[in-house]
Design an enzyme around this catalytic site. Structure first.
Site, PDB file in Angstrom:
ATOM      1  N   GLU A 198      -1.649  -0.761  -0.152  1.00  0.00           N
ATOM      2  CA  GLU A 198      -2.680  -0.087  -0.966  1.00  0.00           C
ATOM      3  C   GLU A 198      -2.622   1.426  -0.787  1.00  0.00           C
ATOM      4  O   GLU A 198      -3.212   2.159  -1.570  1.00  0.00           O
ATOM      5  CB  GLU A 198      -4.068  -0.649  -0.624  1.00  0.00           C
ATOM      6  CG  GLU A 198      -4.773  -0.060   0.593  1.00  0.00           C
ATOM      7  CD  GLU A 198      -4.220  -0.532   1.929  1.00  0.00           C
ATOM      8  OE1 GLU A 198      -3.145  -1.155   1.965  1.00  0.00           O
ATOM      9  OE2 GLU A 198      -4.868  -0.261   2.962  1.00  0.00           O
ATOM     10  N   CYS A 208      -3.076  -4.848   7.737  1.00  0.00           N
ATOM     11  CA  CYS A 208      -3.334  -4.121   8.980  1.00  0.00           C
ATOM     12  C   CYS A 208      -4.374  -4.848   9.825  1.00  0.00           C
ATOM     13  O   CYS A 208      -4.093  -5.913  10.357  1.00  0.00           O
ATOM     14  CB  CYS A 208      -3.733  -2.679   8.665  1.00  0.00           C
ATOM     15  SG  CYS A 208      -3.672  -1.614  10.109  1.00  0.00           S
ATOM     16  N   HIS A 223       0.623  -0.672   4.917  1.00  0.00           N
ATOM     17  CA  HIS A 223      -0.465  -0.589   3.929  1.00  0.00           C
ATOM     18  C   HIS A 223       0.070  -0.464   2.497  1.00  0.00           C
ATOM     19  O   HIS A 223       0.299   0.654   2.030  1.00  0.00           O
ATOM     20  CB  HIS A 223      -1.321   0.643   4.216  1.00  0.00           C
ATOM     21  CG  HIS A 223      -2.201   0.514   5.407  1.00  0.00           C
ATOM     22  ND1 HIS A 223      -3.467  -0.043   5.347  1.00  0.00           N
ATOM     23  CD2 HIS A 223      -2.008   0.862   6.699  1.00  0.00           C
ATOM     24  CE1 HIS A 223      -4.014  -0.020   6.557  1.00  0.00           C
ATOM     25  NE2 HIS A 223      -3.153   0.526   7.394  1.00  0.00           N
TER      26      HIS A 223
END
Lengths: 983, 269
Positions: free
Chosen positions: B230, B97, B228
């Site tokens: 994560e 990002c 994302h």
């Protein structure tokens, strides 16, 4: 030398920001603008060469792939200002208003090795294409592109004379004394009004008496300090004062005296319940409850209504910044893990011509508020996981903006204590002339003049500054480098130091406070509410380590004084005493006033229509009601997933579009322990009886937590009262009634209050000449209570969501449905309020909640959704379209109880069953294989097996007579629900 | 260097996805440090001590001027030579990002488009600009992987990750640069619909050219993406996980971190 740089997109690059402005202009009703282009302007001041400016542009300011630039000495306006095709508006910040981009841009320039730049200011230049009139141009500039409280349209004819940096000539050294001792009542009131102190005559007299006793007149600073400390905002004198409450019992008028409304309702409930997991309640910045053996969680919800009315972006921005600081200032500092935001606006389609003078249009307010929350929450990296938005015309002059934050901290950091001879350290942002008089300003009514008079109370925030403070603070906390902390919120240093030094006293050298620019007087330094500042109390032996931690994170930390032990608040400016006040007088000298309150149950019109044979359209209208419809447009703009802790997100279901009840998070990614956050708010119930509004809101907040898998074992709640002027007896009467509802429901469900807040004086003094509230009346908001709830979940893997999961499952309604249509969405859509407000049976409710929790624990619930606004019909529709499935339902299986408050109602009606908003109800989906276990568990509890789910995306509901009364495909229902706020 | 896979998660003012990025790398067995960029600029810490550099999401310096721009400038000017060496040493970088925005604006990605795997001269040849919808949006999207990136090895199915950004529209500086990206197999992720087909808005959430969601350098070791991974490391992070209640603990994004750590174990330890 001052340089001006203009940056615009290359030809052929899509200007998405311009397209957004085009939409906003259409919202104004101006249709003559065909295209908008946005040009970014930088004004750079300093001793720099042309080559350096060029390098700054090429390497830092522009994106070569998509942008072009032009530059030159300021004053020589680049060519694109005048044209046949478009009009130009350039919007810049007013001098003194913080430009949030300045600090980081200066850093970027220094990184390039260019040191001699003094200031950078930004502006936006809008090219408005199309055939628009001068009048339309002016409307666009004033209503969409700028807010004159913080911005101005640049006048090019004077551009070369204007300086970019703010230039103040404060008379900083002169000590001002106010002749108070000799003042009569008239003069005292005048002093209060002129100085924007918002103090009553009784309070002014008490102050006069104190200074007569000590034999001198107060300095301006002393007077301001008292006004801030005694403001409604800081001391909640209505709630803590005496109230003579007049009410009716069995038709007879009665009266009783309430000594401290807060203590006799909210606090009383918590004390009575005496839960061991409540670790810190009411006295700190937020309420703290146990989470697990290592950590606890804290929760605070604030309001920021008045500033948001005047400058929606800045108001909401600093509102959320403020509540985050509350969390940073709780105990020795907690780490924020999520935000919740609840707003009340007038409807977005409110007619422009009906707007009161000086009020912004609700759609503009809503867009601005959402942007303000988005900006601050997203940049701080705190997910906004929960919220609500309500609409009612009476919020037109006074929108409500509730901002809440949850934090987590180790159990051993809950307590703090300022020690004698600790240093007073201010950390974070610098102090400027912004935000002066916020505390006192929020303690008075708004008028159309507010935007002129009180403009200093409006600011914009700098979330990155606060993020830096957070990063540094957590390190300092874990190294035990300070002994106490509090946030600088309303009242600024005055309030923070005054509060921390309450017992010991403090000595502050005001000239040491770092300033944004020169020229502030000592009084301004003391009361400024500049954002992103915290005050720490630091032992002398730890000061060097503390300063290093902050320095490493590029955060300013400055020693400004000491907690002395004298019991006096002593302020100096360059060695000269400017304030000396006895802390005892400051904190205990406020005279207690007695206010009058009266409450009588209003009588509203009852339903006069018969039940429509086909209720499909009624359901669609309920789904499209602004209070019910999808808020996805808002939610998507919030980074609701940062930190990765989300387990039940606000949007769920097969397409991630369905409306969750509570949100569930796992604050520690390696643990399955979780928290659930929810809220309950319903102004229409309050129009009938504020007591049942409070009780219903508590029921709603609690049942949402139950719906996702929480349990009554550990749920704590927060109260937030937003009311009209409490000096008016009817307003105060309903406030008393609402507080009593809080007491009953808190005790009834054994859910303690841990924190709360009130924002009173939400009235708008309307100019007599305007259409609304003619005759100089003032427009009050409907008394609004927000209940926020936090619950602890032992295992988030057992959480339940609201979307139907499978075809062929059984659908049940749990709880009793009564003819409680008063204040319902259905009645509202039929132009009614009604009188039969939903009540709560706490005993039955408790049993239901406990059993639903058990069912969730045992994994018996495939889906669970609470019945709230819009009743059973809306609940079923939401569950179906969120799961991409359909359902067939039979109303005769719904357990109903006629309360027959209304003499007109002789029998049950399909529409009443479908749209009643009775409390303590859930609709659940149960797989057939679990039917036996499930029904066994619910023995003795009102339970109706009302139908089953199906693959066909259609809802069919059969009425009491066995005939279909509602039939719709779920896609069309979803469309009705999504359409209204899909901007 | 020790036998452990060492990861540095770099943060600065406004970084905010650092904790979950640390969690993801730790969970797949890496030894993770989280440090402020100041420590590297002041030379209190050195990139030489790490195998993987992760630049997490957030709003570095408020994303003032443009997303990622100020940290990109800082990295280029202050840490340029360390980064060059890091890349030349065959090590791995991931930017998520804001990290991706920073890498693109610092010229770390797509890197040298003409064949060699050195970092080139930090020339910016692409950008990530304001979404076509004109605003920040957080939503779940589908991705299809392609190319030869070490971080996405074995990802053959359509996966689901969230995006959360206001400036994620990928544009190459010209047709030639885009052509090279394709020829060099540097396009790692494209947005798609649930079936893996060509997306429309909001499946392509920002209007990215060619639906590009993530790219790597020519070596496949330096990787940046807007979505994302994560945030879908754990299965329960997906908004509709309750519809499946799978036994697996991990979500679609976990493999990215596992791949990075595995590569280091195989090639660099």
């Amino acid at each position: 030398m001052i340089w001006r740089v203009e940056i615009k997109d290359k030809e052929g690059i899509f200007d998405a920001l311009g397209a957004g402005v085009e939409k906003d202009i259409l919202d104004l009703g101006v249709k003559s603008v065909s295209k908008v282009r946005v040009i970014q302007v930088y004004t750079i001041e300093g001793d720099i060469t042309q080559a350096q400016v060029q390098r700054i542009c090429e390497e830092l300011l522009i994106d070569k792939v998509i942008q072009d630039y032009s530059y030159g000495p300021a004053g020589k306006i680049p060519v694109s200002t005048k044209s046949e095709d478009f009009k130009v508006a350039e919007i810049a910040y007013n001098p003194g208003v913080m430009d949030p981009v300045e600090e980081s841009t200066l850093k970027g320039i220094r990184d390039l090795g260019i040191e001699k730049v003094d200031s950078v200011r930004t502006a936006k230049k809008y090219l408005l294409f199309g055939n628009l009139s001068d009048q339309e141009f002016e409307i666009i500039v004033n209503k969409t592109l700028s807010n004159k409280l913080i911005q101005h349209a640049v006048d090019y004819s004077h551009a070369d004379k204007k300086k970019t940096a703010p230039d103040f000539n404060g008379t900083q050294a002169d000590i001002v004394r106010v002749s108070l001792r000799s003042a009569g009542d008239k003069e005292l009131l005048k002093l209060s009004q002129k100085g924007q102190l918002f103090l009553s005559i009784g309070e002014m007299r008490a102050i006069k008496k104190y200074f007569q006793k000590i034999g001198k007149d107060p300095t301006d600073c002393e007077l301001e300090t008292i006004a801030q400390t005694w403001s409604e905002h800081c001391v909640h004198k209505t709630f803590r004062g005496n109230i003579r409450f007049h009410y009716f019992e069995n038709g007879k008028k009665k009266a009783r005296l309430i000594n401290n409304l807060l203590k006799s309702t909210i606090v009383k409930a918590t004390k009575t319940l005496n839960k061991s997991w409540c670790l810190s309640v009411f006295h700190d910045n937020a309420g703290v409850i146990k989470f697990d053996d290592k950590d606890c969680v804290c929760f605070k919800v604030e309001t920021h209504n008045h500033p948001s009315a005047l400058e929606p972006f800045g108001g909401a921005n600093t509102g959320i910044g403020g509540v985050i600081r509350d969390i940073l200032g709780t105990g020795l500092g907690a780490r924020p893990i999520c935000n919740t935001d609840i707003f009340c606006f007038a409807p977005p389609d409110f007619p422009f011509e009906k707007l009161p003078q000086g009020a912004l249009h609700p759609k503009r307010i809503m867009k601005g508020v959402v942007s303000g929350v988005r900006d601050y929450g997203n940049k701080m990296g705190i997910p906004t996981v929960n919220g609500a938005i309500l609409f009612d015309e009476r919020f037109v002059g006074n929108p409500l903006v509730y901002c809440g934050t949850v934090g987590i901290m180790p159990n051993d950091k809950v307590k703090k204590a300022v020690c004698k001879n600790d240093l007073v350290v201010v950390v974070g942002g610098r102090t400027g002339r912004d935000g002066i008089h916020g505390a006192t300003f929020s303690s008075g009514e708004l008028t159309h003049e507010s935007e002129v008079v009180s403009s200093g109370a409006v600011q914009i925030g700098n979330p990155i500054q606060e993020k830096k403070v957070l990063d540094a603070l957590m390190q300092a906390r874990d190294k035990n480098l300070y002994s106490a902390i509090t946030d600088c919120g309303a009242g600024g240093l005055s309030s923070a130091v005054g509060e921390m030094g309450k017992d010991l006293g403090a000595r502050i050298d005001l000239e040491k406070v770092p300033l944004k620019y020169k020229g502030l007087s000592y009084k301004e330094i003391w009361i400024s509410e500049s954002q992103e500042r915290m005050v720490l109390s630091v032992h002398k032996s730890k000061i060097d380590s503390l300063l290093k931690v902050f320095n490493d994170e590029n955060v300013e930390a400055t020693v400004i004084g000491e907690f002395t032990g004298t019991g006096y608040l002593e302020l100096f400016f360059s060695g000269r005493p400017v304030c000396s006040l006895d802390m005892k007088f400051l904190h205990d000298g406020l005279p207690r006033l007695t206010k009058e309150a009266v409450w009588a149950q209003p009588k509203h019109k009852e339903a006069h229509f018969s039940c429509p044979a086909d209720l499909t359209d009624s359901l669609k209208r309920a789904l499209s009601h602004y209070n019910v419809c999808s808020k996805e447009w808002v939610i998507r703009q919030y980074d609701h997933e940062v930190q990765g802790a989300g387990v039940v997100k606000s949007l769920t279901g097969v397409d991630c579009e369905g409306p969750s009840d509570a949100s569930v998070l796992r604050p520690k990614l390696n643990s399955s322990k979780g928290i659930a956050i929810s809220n309950g708010i319903n102004i229409r119930f309050g129009m009938i009886d504020p007591f049942w509004m409070s009780a219903s809101c508590i029921d709603e907040a609690v049942r949402q937590i139950i719906a996702v898998g929480g349990s009554l074992k550990q749920i704590a709640i927060l109260d937030n009262f937003c009311w009209g002027n409490p000096d008016k007896a009817d307003r105060l009467g309903s406030l008393v009634r609402a507080s009593e509802g809080c007491l009953a429901a808190s005790l009834g469900y054994k859910v303690p209050f841990i924190s709360g807040k009130d924002s009173l004086y939400n009235e708008y003094a309307v100019n007599p000449s305007t259409t609304l509230g003619a005759g100089g009346k003032s427009l009050a908001i409907p008394g609004t209570i927000l209940i926020s709830a936090i619950g602890i979940l032992d295992d988030v893997n057992r959480a339940v969501t609201m979307d139907f999961k499978k075809e062929g499952s059984l659908v049940y309604i749990i709880g009793e449905t009564s003819d409680e249509l008063g204040g319902s969405i259905y009645f509202d859509n039929n132009g009614l309020v009604g009188n039969s407000v939903p009540k709560v049976d706490f005993k039955k409710g408790t049993k239901i909640f406990e059993t639903v929790s058990k069912a969730a624990q045992k994994g018996l619930l495939a889906a669970c959704h609470d019945c709230s606004e819009g009743g059973l019909a809306v609940t079923l529709a939401e569950m179906a379209f969120s799961g991409g499935l359909g359902a067939t339902v039979f109303l005769k299986e719904v357990i109903c109880k006629l309360k027959a408050q209304s003499s007109r109602l002789k029998a049950l009606r399909n529409d009443f069953i479908l749209f009643s908003e009775s409390n303590s109800r859930f609709v659940v989906e149960v797989e057939r294989k679990n039917q036996k276990d499930f029904e066994k568990l619910f023995k003795g509890i009102p339970l109706g097996l009302i139908g089953c789910t199906q693959e066909q995306k259609k809802i069919t509901i059969y009425g009491l007579d066995g005939k279909a009364c509602l039939s719709a495909d779920t896609d069309s229902l979803k469309e009705s629900w999504q359409k209204p706020l899909r901007w | 260097m020790s036998k452990k896979v060492k990861v540095i998660v770099l943060r600065t003012a406004g970084t905010n996805c650092d904790a979950e990025t640390v969690f993801a790398f730790k969970s797949v067995g890496a030894d993770v440090d989280l440090f402020h960029v100041n420590k590297f600029i002041k030379k209190e810490k050195s990139l030489d001590d790490y195998h993987i550099l992760a630049i997490p999401g957030g709003f570095s310096y408020g994303d003032d001027i443009a997303a990622g721009k100020i940290l990109a400038n800082e990295l280029r000017v202050k840490l340029g030579s360390s980064l060059k060496k890091f890349i030349a040493d065959g090590k791995l970088i991931i930017g998520i990002c804001n990290g991706f925005q920073i890498m693109v604006k610092a010229g770390l990605l797509p890197g040298n488009l003409n064949g060699s795997a050195d970092s080139g001269d930090f020339k910016q040849t692409a950008t990530l600009m304001v979404n076509d919808c004109g605003k920040f949006e957080d939503r779940w999207i589908f991705l299809k992987s392609s190319g030869k990136c070490v971080w996405t090895k074995g990802m053959d199915k359509v996966i689901s990750l969230p995006v959360a950004h206001g400036e994620g529209k990928f544009i190459a500086q010209d047709e030639m640069a885009l052509k090279k990206l394709k020829e060099n197999n540097q396009i790692v992720f494209r947005y798609c619909d649930a079936a893996g087909q060509k997306p429309k808005y909001p499946q392509n959430p920002n209007g990215s050219v060619d639906d590009i969601a993530g790219i790597c350098d020519i070596s496949g070791r330096i990787f940046g993406l807007m979505p994302h991974p994560e945030r879908h490391f754990l299965f329960t992070q997906h908004p509709s996980w309750t519809r499946e209640r799978k036994k697996s603990k991990y979500g679609d994004g976990a493999i990215v971190f596992q791949n990075g750590v595995d590569y280091v174990k195989e090639k660099l330890l």
